[in-house]
Design a protein around this motif. Structure first.
Motif, PDB file in Angstrom:
ATOM      1  N   SER A 161       8.783   5.822   7.421  1.00 35.51           N
ATOM      2  CA  SER A 161       9.029   4.540   8.095  1.00 35.51           C
ATOM      3  C   SER A 161      10.285   3.913   7.524  1.00 35.51           C
ATOM      4  O   SER A 161      10.524   3.959   6.313  1.00 35.51           O
ATOM      5  CB  SER A 161       7.829   3.604   7.923  1.00 35.51           C
ATOM      6  N   ASN A 162      11.092   3.327   8.414  1.00 35.92           N
ATOM      7  CA  ASN A 162      12.344   2.677   8.023  1.00 35.92           C
ATOM      8  C   ASN A 162      12.017   1.229   7.692  1.00 35.92           C
ATOM      9  O   ASN A 162      11.779   0.393   8.579  1.00 35.92           O
ATOM     10  CB  ASN A 162      13.363   2.764   9.161  1.00 35.92           C
ATOM     11  N   LEU A 163      11.981   0.912   6.395  1.00 32.27           N
ATOM     12  CA  LEU A 163      11.602  -0.430   5.956  1.00 32.27           C
ATOM     13  C   LEU A 163      12.613  -1.472   6.415  1.00 32.27           C
ATOM     14  O   LEU A 163      12.229  -2.605   6.739  1.00 32.27           O
ATOM     15  CB  LEU A 163      11.476  -0.453   4.424  1.00 32.27           C
ATOM     16  N   THR A 164      13.854  -1.089   6.439  1.00 39.16           N
ATOM     17  CA  THR A 164      14.901  -2.042   6.811  1.00 39.16           C
ATOM     18  C   THR A 164      14.810  -2.410   8.287  1.00 39.16           C
ATOM     19  O   THR A 164      15.126  -3.542   8.672  1.00 39.16           O
ATOM     20  CB  THR A 164      16.278  -1.452   6.497  1.00 39.16           C
ATOM     21  N   ASN A 222      12.229  -2.970  10.272  1.00 39.46           N
ATOM     22  CA  ASN A 222      10.884  -3.452  10.601  1.00 39.46           C
ATOM     23  C   ASN A 222       9.826  -2.341  10.545  1.00 39.46           C
ATOM     24  O   ASN A 222       8.942  -2.279  11.399  1.00 39.46           O
ATOM     25  CB  ASN A 222      10.868  -4.113  11.979  1.00 39.46           C
ATOM     26  N   ASN A 223       9.928  -1.481   9.532  1.00 39.70           N
ATOM     27  CA  ASN A 223       8.945  -0.407   9.317  1.00 39.70           C
ATOM     28  C   ASN A 223       8.799   0.503  10.530  1.00 39.70           C
ATOM     29  O   ASN A 223       7.728   1.076  10.784  1.00 39.70           O
ATOM     30  CB  ASN A 223       7.575  -0.993   8.965  1.00 39.70           C
ATOM     31  N   ASP A 251       9.122   3.770  12.903  1.00 39.76           N
ATOM     32  CA  ASP A 251       9.009   5.202  12.660  1.00 39.76           C
ATOM     33  C   ASP A 251      10.411   5.762  12.474  1.00 39.76           C
ATOM     34  O   ASP A 251      11.263   5.648  13.361  1.00 39.76           O
ATOM     35  CB  ASP A 251       8.315   5.871  13.836  1.00 39.76           C
ATOM     36  N   ASP A 294      19.998   1.370   4.691  1.00 43.86           N
ATOM     37  CA  ASP A 294      18.594   1.385   5.121  1.00 43.86           C
ATOM     38  C   ASP A 294      17.717   2.056   4.055  1.00 43.86           C
ATOM     39  O   ASP A 294      18.138   3.015   3.405  1.00 43.86           O
ATOM     40  CB  ASP A 294      18.437   2.135   6.441  1.00 43.86           C
ATOM     41  N   THR A 297      10.780   4.962   3.584  1.00 48.23           N
ATOM     42  CA  THR A 297       9.664   5.409   2.730  1.00 48.23           C
ATOM     43  C   THR A 297       8.995   6.614   3.371  1.00 48.23           C
ATOM     44  O   THR A 297       8.583   6.573   4.539  1.00 48.23           O
ATOM     45  CB  THR A 297       8.632   4.284   2.539  1.00 48.23           C
ATOM     46  N   THR A 320       5.798   9.237   3.169  1.00 40.70           N
ATOM     47  CA  THR A 320       4.419   9.335   2.675  1.00 40.70           C
ATOM     48  C   THR A 320       3.929  10.765   2.837  1.00 40.70           C
ATOM     49  O   THR A 320       3.919  11.306   3.950  1.00 40.70           O
ATOM     50  CB  THR A 320       3.482   8.377   3.435  1.00 40.70           C
ATOM     51  N   SER A 376       3.992   8.766  -2.271  1.00 38.59           N
ATOM     52  CA  SER A 376       5.087   8.217  -1.461  1.00 38.59           C
ATOM     53  C   SER A 376       6.303   7.974  -2.335  1.00 38.59           C
ATOM     54  O   SER A 376       6.187   7.790  -3.550  1.00 38.59           O
ATOM     55  CB  SER A 376       4.656   6.916  -0.775  1.00 38.59           C
ATOM     56  N   THR A 390      10.631   6.304  -1.872  1.00 40.32           N
ATOM     57  CA  THR A 390      11.558   5.555  -1.013  1.00 40.32           C
ATOM     58  C   THR A 390      12.988   5.984  -1.299  1.00 40.32           C
ATOM     59  O   THR A 390      13.374   6.150  -2.465  1.00 40.32           O
ATOM     60  CB  THR A 390      11.412   4.044  -1.244  1.00 40.32           C
TER      61      THR A 390
END
Length: 414
Positions: free
Chosen positions: A225-228, A230-231, A233, A243, A246, A248, A316, A318
C-alpha cells in the motif's frame, strides 16, 4: 518259669517279655530250679527243636527248660526292642510345587520339594521351553533360581527333583507364563510404543510424525500500500519521488506439522528506485547467490519462527521512493532492471509503476526499431534504387539541354 518274680536278678532270676494276641505284653520270670531247694517233681517231659528238652510240672503247670532261651529280637524289617517292634516308615521324596514370579524381564523360580524317612534331595533341574523348544536348562542345589527372558512367546517351566529315590516331578511342578508382544506404535508399527519417535502428527493423529504426509505447507502472499497516496493499493497507482510504500508479507501453514519458517524477501529490484525506510525488524543482507556486478542484490531477512498448522504470521517493511530517480538504461542481461517498475515477489508478485524522468520515457517509447521481413527489405531497396536511377537520368538530361542552349547562343540563333 512263672508269672511272679521270687528271687531277683542278683540270684540269677531273669525275665522274658512276650507279646500277647491282643497287642499287649506279658512278662514271664525264670530262675535256676535249685533256688527252690533239693526237691523232686513229677512232670511231663518233652522235646522241641527250639528249646530242646523241656518239662511241665504236674502240680502247677510251670515250664521247666534244660537251657535258658536266647533273647528275642525284632523280626527282620522291623525296628525297636522286642517285644516293642515296629515297621519303620517308608522313605519318601516328592516334588510338591513350583512358583514363578515375574520382576521385569527376570523370573524367579522357587521349588517346593520334600524328602523324609531317610530319603534325600540331591539336585533341582529346571527346564524352560518356548513353545515346544527347550531354550534353557538350569541345574542347581538351590531351591530358588532366576531366569531372564525378553523374547515374546508362550513359556513352560518344568521342575524335576533329583532324589535318592530317583527323579521326582508332578503337575504342580510345571508352570507356564507368557511374554506378550511389545505394544507397537499406532502410527508406525515398525516402532515400539515406548520409542521416543512414536509420536502422532500434530494435526492428524492417524499419521506418524515423520510420515512424508505429515509436513508443513507454507502459503506465501504479499500486498503493498502506498502510504503517501492515501494507503492506495501500490499496484494501482504510480509511485512518485518521496512516496512511502509498505509491503506486508503473510505466511500461513496449511500443512499438518509445525515447522520453522524464515521470512526472506529479495529487494534488489526495490532498491533500484527506493531505500529501506523501516525494515520492520528485518536485516538487510547481501544475496550470496547473485551474479557478479549485481549491486542491489539484497535480501531482507527476519529471524526464523515456528508456525503451527493453521497458524499465520506476518512481517512488514516500508520503503521510500528516492528523490532523484535514476535514468540508468535497462540492463541487457536483466531487462527488468531499471525498467520504471518495482517488482517484488513473495509468493505472488507485487508490481508498482514508478514516475521515471523524461529520458527513461523516451527510452521506453523507442526501445527498438520496427520489425521488418525479407519482402519489406526488398521493396525498400527497390524504392531507393528507383530514386537513384531517376535522379541519375534527370542529371544527364539537364547536361544535354545545357549544351544545346550554349550552342544556339553561340550560333546567334537564340
Amino acid at each position: 518259669w512263672g508269672l511272679t518274680p521270687h528271687f531277683g536278678a542278683s540270684r540269677g532270676e531273669e525275665s522274658y517279655v512276650v507279646r500277647t494276641s491282643q497287642g499287649g505284653a506279658r512278662t514271664f520270670y525264670y530262675r535256676p530250679h535249685n533256688l527252690w531247694g533239693s526237691f523232686s517233681y513229677r512232670a511231663f517231659v518233652g522235646y522241641s527243636l527250639g528249646p530242646g528238652w523241656f518239662a511241665i510240672m504236674l502240680n502247677c503247670g510251670n515250664l521247666i527248660l534244660k537251657i535258658a532261651p536266647p533273647n528275642h529280637h525284632c523280626p527282620t524289617g522291623q525296628v525297636g526292642t522286642y517285644p516293642y517292634c515296629s515297621t519303620p516308615p517308608t522313605p519318601v521324596a516328592t516334588c510338591n510345587a513350583l512358583d514363578v514370579k515375574k520382576n521385569g524381564d527376570t523370573y524367579q523360580l522357587t521349588a517346593n520339594a520334600s524328602a523324609a524317612n531317610g530319603a534325600t534331595i540331591q539336585e533341582y533341574i529346571y527346564k524352560v521351553y518356548r513353545g515346544n523348544a527347550l531354550v534353557k536348562t538350569i541345574k542347581t542345589n538351590d531351591k530358588i533360581v532366576t531366569y531372564t527372558e525378553k523374547t515374546p512367546g508362550s513359556y513352560k517351566v518344568a521342575l524335576t527333583v533329583k532324589t535318592s529315590l530317583g527323579d521326582k516331578t508332578s503337575e504342580a511342578c510345571t508352570k507356564t507364563f507368557t511374554i506378550p508382544e511389545p505394544e507397537r506404535c499406532p502410527q508406525n508399527p515398525k516402532l515400539l510404543k515406548a520409542d521416543p519417535q512414536c509420536q502422532p502428527c500434530p494435526a492428524d493423529s492417524t499419521l506418524w510424525i515423520n510420515d512424508s504426509r505429515c509436513s508443513a505447507s507454507f502459503v506465501q502472499t504479499k500486498s503493498a500500500s502506498n502510504l503517501t497516496q492515501n494507503n492506495a493499493d501500490a499496484t494501482t497507482v504510480t509511485a512518485k519521488s518521496g512516496d512511502r510504500i509498505t509491503y506486508t508479507l503473510s505466511v500461513k501453514n496449511k500443512g499438518l506439522k509445525e515447522e520453522e519458517f524464515t521470512f526472506k524477501d529479495q529487494v534488489g529490484d526495490v532498491l533500484e528506485y527506493a531505500d529501506i525506510f523501516d525494515a520492520g525488524g528485518g536485516t538487510l543482507t547481501d544475496d550470496k547467490n547473485a551474479s557478479t556486478g549485481s549491486t542491489n542484490a539484497k535480501f531482507l531477512i527476519w529471524k526464523a519462527v515456528k508456525i503451527k498448522p493453521g497458524e499465520s504470521q506476518k512481517r512488514s517493511f516500508t520503503i521510500q521512493i528516492k528523490n532523484n530517480l535514476s535514468a540508468m538504461a535497462n540492463g541487457k542481461s536483466n531487462p527488468t532492471s531499471y525498467d520504471c517498475r518495482i517488482d517484488n515477489t513473495f509468493g505472488n508478485t507485487v508490481s508498482t509503476k514508478v514516475d521515471c524522468p523524461a529520458p527513461k520515457v523516451i527510452e521506453q517509447a523507442t526501445s527498438q526499431l520496427p520489425k521488418t521481413g525479407a519482402s519489406e527489405n526488398m521493396l525498400f531497396a527497390g524504392v531507393i534504387s528507383a530514386v537513384v536511377v531517376f535522379f541519375y537520368a534527370r542529371s544527364r538530361q539537364l547536361n544535354k539541354e545545357v549544351r544545346i542552349i550554349r550552342r544556339d547562343m553561340s550560333a546567334g540563333t537564340l
